[in-house]
Design a protein around this motif. Structure first.
Motif, PDB file in Angstrom:
ATOM      1  N   HIS A 178       0.658  -1.093  -0.387  1.00 32.57           N
ATOM      2  CA  HIS A 178      -0.007  -0.090   0.106  1.00 32.57           C
ATOM      3  C   HIS A 178       0.413   1.529  -0.155  1.00 32.57           C
ATOM      4  N   HIS A 179       2.036   1.377   0.656  1.00 32.12           N
ATOM      5  CA  HIS A 179       3.079   2.892   0.950  1.00 32.12           C
ATOM      6  C   HIS A 179       3.607   2.842  -0.615  1.00 32.12           C
ATOM      7  N   ASP A 180       4.144   1.481  -1.206  1.00 33.93           N
ATOM      8  CA  ASP A 180       4.227   2.020  -2.843  1.00 33.93           C
ATOM      9  C   ASP A 180       3.276   2.430  -3.789  1.00 33.93           C
ATOM     10  N   LEU A 181       1.947   2.077  -3.431  1.00 35.25           N
ATOM     11  CA  LEU A 181       1.009   2.441  -4.013  1.00 35.25           C
ATOM     12  C   LEU A 181       0.685   4.118  -3.644  1.00 35.25           C
ATOM     13  N   VAL A 182       0.531   4.355  -3.107  1.00 39.81           N
ATOM     14  CA  VAL A 182       0.280   5.892  -2.984  1.00 39.81           C
ATOM     15  C   VAL A 182       1.809   6.368  -3.203  1.00 39.81           C
ATOM     16  N   LEU A 183       2.871   5.987  -2.839  1.00 38.81           N
ATOM     17  CA  LEU A 183       4.162   7.085  -3.113  1.00 38.81           C
ATOM     18  C   LEU A 183       3.416   7.157  -4.430  1.00 38.81           C
ATOM     19  N   ALA A 184       3.480   5.858  -5.081  1.00 40.86           N
ATOM     20  CA  ALA A 184       3.561   6.478  -7.461  1.00 40.86           C
ATOM     21  C   ALA A 184       2.756   7.285  -7.090  1.00 40.86           C
ATOM     22  N   VAL A 185       1.816   7.638  -5.894  1.00 42.69           N
ATOM     23  CA  VAL A 185       0.913   8.564  -6.674  1.00 42.69           C
ATOM     24  C   VAL A 185       1.028   9.533  -6.626  1.00 42.69           C
ATOM     25  N   THR A 186       1.260   9.991  -5.531  1.00 43.22           N
ATOM     26  CA  THR A 186       2.315  11.226  -4.415  1.00 43.22           C
ATOM     27  C   THR A 186       3.456  12.062  -5.068  1.00 43.22           C
ATOM     28  N   SER A 187       4.641  11.034  -5.442  1.00 37.23           N
ATOM     29  CA  SER A 187       5.386  11.110  -5.057  1.00 37.23           C
ATOM     30  C   SER A 187       6.508  11.316  -6.506  1.00 37.23           C
ATOM     31  N   HIS A 188       6.246   9.284  -6.633  1.00 35.96           N
ATOM     32  CA  HIS A 188       7.249   8.528  -7.913  1.00 35.96           C
ATOM     33  C   HIS A 188       6.745   9.046  -9.215  1.00 35.96           C
ATOM     34  N   CYS A 189       5.193   9.230  -9.804  1.00 34.77           N
ATOM     35  CA  CYS A 189       4.896   9.728 -11.004  1.00 34.77           C
ATOM     36  C   CYS A 189       5.424  11.520 -11.230  1.00 34.77           C
ATOM     37  N   PRO A 190       4.575  12.186  -9.852  1.00 31.11           N
ATOM     38  CA  PRO A 190       5.317  13.492 -10.417  1.00 31.11           C
ATOM     39  C   PRO A 190       6.602  13.797 -10.400  1.00 31.11           C
ATOM     40  N   HIS A 191       7.525  12.938 -10.210  1.00 33.97           N
ATOM     41  CA  HIS A 191       9.386  13.151 -10.060  1.00 33.97           C
ATOM     42  C   HIS A 191       9.078  13.129 -11.620  1.00 33.97           C
ATOM     43  N   LEU A 192       8.905  11.590 -12.493  1.00 32.86           N
ATOM     44  CA  LEU A 192       8.874  11.406 -13.640  1.00 32.86           C
ATOM     45  C   LEU A 192       8.154  12.117 -14.305  1.00 32.86           C
ATOM     46  N   ILE A 193       6.580  13.010 -14.072  1.00 35.29           N
ATOM     47  CA  ILE A 193       6.757  14.018 -14.720  1.00 35.29           C
ATOM     48  C   ILE A 193       7.102  14.818 -15.092  1.00 35.29           C
ATOM     49  N   ALA A 194       7.784  15.371 -14.237  1.00 35.09           N
ATOM     50  CA  ALA A 194       8.258  17.058 -14.024  1.00 35.09           C
ATOM     51  C   ALA A 194       9.723  16.475 -14.371  1.00 35.09           C
ATOM     52  N   TYR A 195       9.949  15.608 -14.634  1.00 35.98           N
ATOM     53  CA  TYR A 195      11.987  14.768 -15.383  1.00 35.98           C
ATOM     54  C   TYR A 195      11.418  15.336 -16.451  1.00 35.98           C
TER      55      TYR A 195
END
Length: 303
Positions: A178-195
């Motif tokens: 659950h942690h990894d899914l939540v962080l994919a939404v709130t942190s990981h994908c936003p970083h990838l989109i920014a890059y």
């Protein structure tokens, strides 16, 4: 004082902020630090970051009752293997990685049964890195997620919770998936989109003779701040959270196609409704105390 001796393995932004926060709260009897780079260790000694700086992780953990792994996710397993023979019975080992399931898979097999492994993830940071970048206020009113492994005594988790609360953080518990899914939404994908957006702008800049840089508006400046994050850390995050990241990227692509269609067909009502809904999420973040309207929130703190 909550722990007698805390060992920090890795001395970047998070570890250096932990050192400052521990001292601010009087939470540790002694802070021992180490880093792979001799230059980093020299800087840490120069700024008096820890009570002791040693050359190896194996030396750092000797006699520690709390060990904090502050290295990139991809290096966690090797570090765990190195320190395992030197951990005292009853020691708590935690980490600050942005991914939890992969960290558990990499670290747990190396640790002795008489050591408590409680993975963690402080949701705090800036675009800066290195031992000079830390500051005690980094965790104030930020969330730290703890992911206790099976069989961890509740009292060990509670002790670590009190430590993070003493450093100013709010604490929540989750299971690793659950942690990894939540962080994919709130942190990981936003970083990838920014890059990605900064990469697109870089291609455009070659055509427009630096106008992208010269005329950057606030939205693009925020993208560049996020994209300035440590490349090694984020490489490891994406390689170790593939499933959740790809799931959320798929959802993002679907939403993006819907917005493209609305723009192409002139559907102003859909655009207005969508932006109104997403604006409410931003307001909720501010109301929860996780940001302010100030454009440089969290980046003007003394370092």
């Amino acid at each position: 004082m909550i722990y007698q001796r805390v060992a920090l393995i890795g001395l970047g932004l998070i570890a250096s902020s932990i050192a400052h926060a521990l001292r601010r709260g009087g939470l540790a009897g002694e802070i021992v630090g180490t880093a792979r780079s001799a230059q980093t260790r020299e800087i840490a000694i120069e700024i008096n970051l820890c009570d002791r700086i040693v050359d190896t992780a194996a030396e750092a953990v000797q006699g520690a009752d709390l060990v904090v792994l502050c290295v990139p996710v991809g290096a966690m397993g090797a570090v765990a293997e190195e320190i395992a023979p030197h951990l005292a019975p009853g020691t708590t080992v935690t980490d600050v990685g942005s991914v939890k399931k992969a960290v558990i898979d990499a670290v747990a097999p190396h640790l002795p049964e008489n050591v408590h492994f409680i993975p963690g993830h402080p949701l705090a940071g800036t675009e800066h890195s290195g031992p000079r970048s830390g500051f005690a206020e980094l965790f104030d009113n930020r969330w730290n997620i703890l992911v206790p492994t099976e069989g961890t005594p509740p009292e060990a988790t509670e002790k670590l919770r009190k430590l993070w609360e003493g450093m100013g953080a709010n604490v929540e518990q989750m299971d690793p998936e659950h942690h990894d899914l939540v962080l994919a939404v709130t942190s990981h994908c936003p970083h990838l989109i920014a890059y990605t957006m900064v990469g697109v702008a870089d291609d455009l800049r070659r055509v427009t003779d630096s106008e992208v840089i010269k005329f950057s508006a606030a939205g693009f400046r925020d993208f560049t701040r996020i994209a300035a994050s440590d490349p090694t850390m984020w490489r490891d995050v994406f390689l170790n959270n593939k499933e959740a990241t790809l799931e959320i990227l798929g959802r993002f692509t679907e939403e993006l196609f819907a917005l493209q269609r609305a723009i192409r067909t002139g559907d102003g009502e859909q655009l207005f409704d969508y932006f109104t809904r997403t604006r409410a999420i931003r307001r909720g973040i501010i109301e929860a105390g996780q940001d302010t309207d100030a454009p440089d929130f969290g980046r003007g703190a003394k370092r």
